[in-house]
Enzyme design. Structure first.
Site, PDB file in Angstrom:
ATOM      1  N   SER A  26       0.986  -1.183  -0.270  1.00 48.51           N
ATOM      2  CA  SER A  26      -0.052  -0.022   0.004  1.00 48.51           C
ATOM      3  C   SER A  26       0.697   1.135  -0.210  1.00 48.51           C
ATOM      4  O   SER A  26       0.267   2.270  -0.040  1.00 48.51           O
ATOM      5  CB  SER A  26      -1.023   0.013   1.242  1.00 48.51           C
ATOM      6  OG  SER A  26      -0.192  -0.002   2.643  1.00 48.51           O
ATOM      7  N   ASN A 113      -1.867  -2.784  13.355  1.00 45.66           N
ATOM      8  CA  ASN A 113      -3.506  -2.428  13.306  1.00 45.66           C
ATOM      9  C   ASN A 113      -3.778  -1.158  14.045  1.00 45.66           C
ATOM     10  O   ASN A 113      -4.776  -0.710  13.398  1.00 45.66           O
ATOM     11  CB  ASN A 113      -3.971  -3.675  13.919  1.00 45.66           C
ATOM     12  CG  ASN A 113      -3.677  -4.831  13.168  1.00 45.66           C
ATOM     13  OD1 ASN A 113      -3.074  -4.885  11.863  1.00 45.66           O
ATOM     14  ND2 ASN A 113      -3.772  -6.186  13.615  1.00 45.66           N
ATOM     15  N   THR A 158     -41.235  25.020  -8.484  1.00 43.01           N
ATOM     16  CA  THR A 158     -41.746  23.735  -8.150  1.00 43.01           C
ATOM     17  C   THR A 158     -41.781  22.790  -9.599  1.00 43.01           C
ATOM     18  O   THR A 158     -42.527  23.293 -10.488  1.00 43.01           O
ATOM     19  CB  THR A 158     -42.745  23.703  -7.023  1.00 43.01           C
ATOM     20  OG1 THR A 158     -44.026  23.791  -7.928  1.00 43.01           O
ATOM     21  CG2 THR A 158     -42.742  24.518  -5.883  1.00 43.01           C
ATOM     22  N   HIS A 159     -41.431  21.724  -9.579  1.00 37.16           N
ATOM     23  CA  HIS A 159     -41.530  20.712 -10.620  1.00 37.16           C
ATOM     24  C   HIS A 159     -40.953  21.360 -11.834  1.00 37.16           C
ATOM     25  O   HIS A 159     -41.245  21.369 -12.916  1.00 37.16           O
ATOM     26  CB  HIS A 159     -42.947  20.526 -10.924  1.00 37.16           C
ATOM     27  CG  HIS A 159     -43.707  19.999  -9.671  1.00 37.16           C
ATOM     28  ND1 HIS A 159     -43.816  18.643  -9.378  1.00 37.16           N
ATOM     29  CD2 HIS A 159     -44.600  20.637  -9.184  1.00 37.16           C
ATOM     30  CE1 HIS A 159     -44.843  18.745  -8.621  1.00 37.16           C
ATOM     31  NE2 HIS A 159     -44.960  19.825  -8.127  1.00 37.16           N
ATOM     32  N   SER A 280     -16.105  24.960 -27.324  1.00 32.66           N
ATOM     33  CA  SER A 280     -16.321  23.742 -28.182  1.00 32.66           C
ATOM     34  C   SER A 280     -15.313  23.841 -29.470  1.00 32.66           C
ATOM     35  O   SER A 280     -14.718  24.736 -29.740  1.00 32.66           O
ATOM     36  CB  SER A 280     -17.668  23.591 -28.668  1.00 32.66           C
ATOM     37  OG  SER A 280     -17.700  23.010 -29.837  1.00 32.66           O
ATOM     38  N   LYS A 286     -20.104  28.330 -28.586  1.00 36.93           N
ATOM     39  CA  LYS A 286     -20.267  27.595 -27.636  1.00 36.93           C
ATOM     40  C   LYS A 286     -19.276  28.249 -26.243  1.00 36.93           C
ATOM     41  O   LYS A 286     -18.210  28.627 -26.482  1.00 36.93           O
ATOM     42  CB  LYS A 286     -20.231  26.088 -27.650  1.00 36.93           C
ATOM     43  CG  LYS A 286     -21.170  25.478 -28.307  1.00 36.93           C
ATOM     44  CD  LYS A 286     -22.590  25.263 -27.817  1.00 36.93           C
ATOM     45  CE  LYS A 286     -22.684  24.505 -26.691  1.00 36.93           C
ATOM     46  NZ  LYS A 286     -22.163  23.181 -26.683  1.00 36.93           N
ATOM     47  N   ASN A 288     -19.308  26.721 -22.525  1.00 36.25           N
ATOM     48  CA  ASN A 288     -19.768  25.219 -21.907  1.00 36.25           C
ATOM     49  C   ASN A 288     -19.358  25.506 -20.212  1.00 36.25           C
ATOM     50  O   ASN A 288     -18.414  25.857 -19.992  1.00 36.25           O
ATOM     51  CB  ASN A 288     -19.260  24.037 -22.264  1.00 36.25           C
ATOM     52  CG  ASN A 288     -19.638  23.806 -23.694  1.00 36.25           C
ATOM     53  OD1 ASN A 288     -20.671  24.406 -24.073  1.00 36.25           O
ATOM     54  ND2 ASN A 288     -18.545  23.253 -24.217  1.00 36.25           N
ATOM     55  N   GLU A 293     -20.684  21.509 -14.227  1.00 34.98           N
ATOM     56  CA  GLU A 293     -20.901  20.118 -14.735  1.00 34.98           C
ATOM     57  C   GLU A 293     -19.991  19.123 -14.144  1.00 34.98           C
ATOM     58  O   GLU A 293     -20.396  17.705 -13.930  1.00 34.98           O
ATOM     59  CB  GLU A 293     -20.745  19.974 -16.411  1.00 34.98           C
ATOM     60  CG  GLU A 293     -21.745  20.588 -17.274  1.00 34.98           C
ATOM     61  CD  GLU A 293     -21.623  20.684 -18.596  1.00 34.98           C
ATOM     62  OE1 GLU A 293     -22.420  21.080 -19.224  1.00 34.98           O
ATOM     63  OE2 GLU A 293     -20.403  20.741 -19.053  1.00 34.98           O
ATOM     64  N   TYR A 320      -9.279  -6.741  12.907  1.00 36.09           N
ATOM     65  CA  TYR A 320      -8.680  -6.242  11.715  1.00 36.09           C
ATOM     66  C   TYR A 320      -8.568  -7.289  10.593  1.00 36.09           C
ATOM     67  O   TYR A 320      -8.338  -8.530  11.025  1.00 36.09           O
ATOM     68  CB  TYR A 320      -6.979  -5.847  12.222  1.00 36.09           C
ATOM     69  CG  TYR A 320      -6.548  -5.129  10.883  1.00 36.09           C
ATOM     70  CD1 TYR A 320      -6.877  -3.929  10.351  1.00 36.09           C
ATOM     71  CD2 TYR A 320      -5.844  -6.028   9.864  1.00 36.09           C
ATOM     72  CE1 TYR A 320      -6.225  -3.299   9.116  1.00 36.09           C
ATOM     73  CE2 TYR A 320      -5.123  -5.691   8.959  1.00 36.09           C
ATOM     74  CZ  TYR A 320      -5.479  -4.401   8.492  1.00 36.09           C
ATOM     75  OH  TYR A 320      -4.945  -3.784   7.369  1.00 36.09           O
ATOM     76  N   GLN A 325      -7.217  -2.009   4.312  1.00 34.15           N
ATOM     77  CA  GLN A 325      -6.359  -1.421   3.613  1.00 34.15           C
ATOM     78  C   GLN A 325      -6.873  -0.683   2.274  1.00 34.15           C
ATOM     79  O   GLN A 325      -6.501   0.357   2.018  1.00 34.15           O
ATOM     80  CB  GLN A 325      -5.263  -2.462   3.084  1.00 34.15           C
ATOM     81  CG  GLN A 325      -3.962  -1.438   2.219  1.00 34.15           C
ATOM     82  CD  GLN A 325      -2.803  -2.729   2.035  1.00 34.15           C
ATOM     83  OE1 GLN A 325      -2.064  -2.834   3.089  1.00 34.15           O
ATOM     84  NE2 GLN A 325      -2.636  -3.201   0.960  1.00 34.15           N
ATOM     85  N   LYS A 328      -7.997   3.326   1.952  1.00 33.67           N
ATOM     86  CA  LYS A 328      -7.502   4.557   2.051  1.00 33.67           C
ATOM     87  C   LYS A 328      -7.690   5.310   0.461  1.00 33.67           C
ATOM     88  O   LYS A 328      -7.821   6.593   0.461  1.00 33.67           O
ATOM     89  CB  LYS A 328      -5.948   4.224   2.112  1.00 33.67           C
ATOM     90  CG  LYS A 328      -5.763   3.893   3.366  1.00 33.67           C
ATOM     91  CD  LYS A 328      -4.322   3.573   3.826  1.00 33.67           C
ATOM     92  CE  LYS A 328      -4.539   2.901   5.202  1.00 33.67           C
ATOM     93  NZ  LYS A 328      -5.287   1.552   5.301  1.00 33.67           N
TER      94      LYS A 328
HETATM   95  N1  ARG Z   1      -1.154  -1.204   5.251  1.00 30.08           N
HETATM   96  C1  ARG Z   1      -2.084  -1.856   6.201  1.00 30.08           C
HETATM   97  C2  ARG Z   1      -3.500  -1.150   6.192  1.00 30.08           C
HETATM   98  O1  ARG Z   1      -3.304  -0.237   5.492  1.00 30.08           O
HETATM   99  C3  ARG Z   1      -1.676  -1.322   7.661  1.00 30.08           C
HETATM  100  C4  ARG Z   1      -2.095  -2.530   8.590  1.00 30.08           C
HETATM  101  C5  ARG Z   1      -1.565  -3.800   8.327  1.00 30.08           C
HETATM  102  N2  ARG Z   1      -1.595  -4.765   9.374  1.00 30.08           N
HETATM  103  C6  ARG Z   1      -1.598  -6.262   9.244  1.00 30.08           C
HETATM  104  N3  ARG Z   1      -1.579  -6.861  10.014  1.00 30.08           N
HETATM  105  N4  ARG Z   1      -1.395  -6.673   8.059  1.00 30.08           N
HETATM  106  O2  ARG Z   1      -4.596  -1.453   6.808  1.00 30.08           O
END
Ligand code: ARG
Length: 461
Positions: A26, A113, A158-159, A280, A286, A288, A293, A320, A325, A328
């Site tokens: 990650s 964790n 309205t509408h 455009s 045009k 835009n 949008e 966990y 992961q 993120k």
């Molecule tokens: N990269 C992991 C995450 O984003 C960190 C925690 C990993 N923990 C583990 N026991 N593999 O969640």
């Protein structure tokens, strides 16, 4: 296939394959958490020293090492390695390279964790604080525009049909109120973000004599999470944030839709500044409205992330799991999207050009004072249902004669009800209609002025 050895690979007889390494790493995206990770480690180390788990010298070296890493990251000299999987292991490894054995003590009484949960909370707390500031800036831009247009009359709809005349400022104030609720939702969510998971370790807590409240204080958390299993597995705070972001984007998307309509030649209520539009490649005439949008489009993306996160969590057993992961990238994208959107929207609103005449002409077109005529009759003794029927006939007559209600002659109006007299024209005029709605939350010019004044005072608090 190329194989490598990992930090945790002591018990493994076969090294990780390249594809698995890439699939599970990650670091390419979670390196964004680096500064929060270091902040958390500094607090953890300070606590370990206070509790005599590590020595004062260990702490000194760890602190120096982490501060050096900070500098390396800021100056982009830090070498991130996918072999080290994530931000946490990259930083820990570098710390050990710099300070030697004491670096290996930083992970005492801690697991990735509870570490990652802490990092995400520190990160999101920052994002929320920034979001609140940005919402306020958009509210200021909205109020400044509204304050200039208390007496600008537009057709309320309205509408998507012309309904009743309203002050343009009243319409803008509606968006201000939506933003006010958005702001308070983020403020409220902050309370649940700002609690410390660290100390939960992998899931069951730790046998070291840790002081979680001390760490919470150092990291400016309001308290500690009271169940170690919950602390490492909870991702409610991310879902809640995303949900709040979705509502915010939904509001901005509705507003965008109106800006797009209002700036079309069929409305011509406003003009969006050139810097927020594009031309455009084939149609030279045009212009835009790309920015609104895209705000509308990006709302789909933020809502999509909400569904991703809900789905991510829906069948996870405690505690966990590596699934987490995947929280993120969606959250980072939501944070970036709402930040850019709020910035650009505030600037766009502050540069809008308004055409009050066109708004008023449109309000005159749609028999928008028909309800006022009905109310007029009720005030003279008729029931509302009967008045509704009378006015419907009068509107039909006006349509057939291609005129507005206010343009009909008294003698024609009298054909529909004897109760109608000369004073009817006050309520048939747009201004009269608006001015009659004087209560709190109504569109009379004074009621709107008071609402804006209150909004302004609240904002400057
Ligand atoms: N990269 C992991 C995450 O984003 C960190 C925690 C990993 N923990 C583990 N026991 N593999 O969640």
């Amino acid at each position: 296939m190329k194989k490598t050895t990992k930090k945790w690979s002591g018990r493994f007889s076969e090294p990780t394959s390249e594809i698995v390494k890439r699939y599970t790493a990650s670091v390419n995206f979670d390196q964004r958490l680096a500064m929060f990770d270091i902040e958390g480690s500094l607090a953890h180390a300070a606590m370990l020293k206070k509790q005599k788990v590590i020595s004062a010298n260990d702490l000194k070296l760890i602190t120096t090492g982490l501060n050096q890493i900070k500098k390396e990251i800021i100056s982009q000299k830090f070498k991130w390695s996918i072999d080290l999987e994530d931000v946490h292991l990259n930083i820990e490894k570098r710390l050990t390279q710099i300070v030697g054995e004491p670096g290996e003590k930083i992970h005492t009484g801690r697991s990735r964790n509870d570490q990652v949960a802490t990092d995400m909370r520190l990160y999101l707390r920052d994002v929320v604080d920034q979001t609140i500031v940005q919402i306020k800036a958009l509210q200021k831009a909205t109020l400044s525009l509204a304050e200039k247009h208390i007496k600008t009359i537009m057709p309320g709809m309205t509408h998507l049909q012309i309904a009743q005349p309203v002050s343009f400022a009243h319409h803008l104030h509606a968006y201000h109120q939506m933003l006010e609720r958005d702001k308070s939702r983020f403020q409220d969510a902050r309370k649940r973000i700002n609690v410390l998971p660290l100390g939960a370790a992998a899931l069951a807590g730790t046998s070291y004599p840790i002081d979680r409240k001390f760490v919470a204080k150092l990291l400016k958390f309001d308290g500690v999470m009271e169940n170690s299993i919950d602390a490492v597995s909870d991702r409610d705070f991310l879902i809640e944030f995303n949900s709040n972001a979705s509502l915010l984007m939904t509001h901005l998307s509705r507003w965008s839709e109106e800006l797009i309509m209002w700036s079309s030649p069929f409305f011509e209520f406003i003009e969006i500044s050139d810097s927020f539009c594009t031309g455009s490649s084939i149609m030279p005439q045009k212009k835009n409205p790309d920015v609104p949008e895209l705000v509308r489009g990006k709302t789909g993306r933020v809502n999509g992330h909400l569904v991703s996160l809900l789905t991510l969590m829906k069948a996870q057993p405690l505690a966990y799991n590596k699934d987490n992961q995947e929280d993120k990238e969606p959250i980072f994208d939501v944070a970036d999207t709402i930040s850019d959107t709020l910035n650009i929207f505030a600037e766009m609103v502050s540069k809008l050009k308004i055409f009050p005449k066109n708004m008023e002409t449109a309000a005159l077109k749609g028999y928008s004072t028909a309800t006022d005529l009905a109310d007029y009759l009720v005030k003279k003794g008729m029931t509302f249902r009967a008045a509704h029927g009378v006015v419907a006939k009068a509107v039909k007559f006006a349509i057939d004669n291609k005129s507005d209600l206010s343009e009909l002659e008294l003698k024609d109006l009298k054909k529909f009800s004897k109760l109608i007299e000369e004073d009817v024209f006050n309520c048939l005029a747009l201004k009269g209609s608006i001015e009659s709605r004087k209560h709190i939350g109504g569109t009379s010019f004074n009621a709107v002025k008071a609402a804006l004044k209150e909004a302004r005072a609240k904002l400057s608090k």
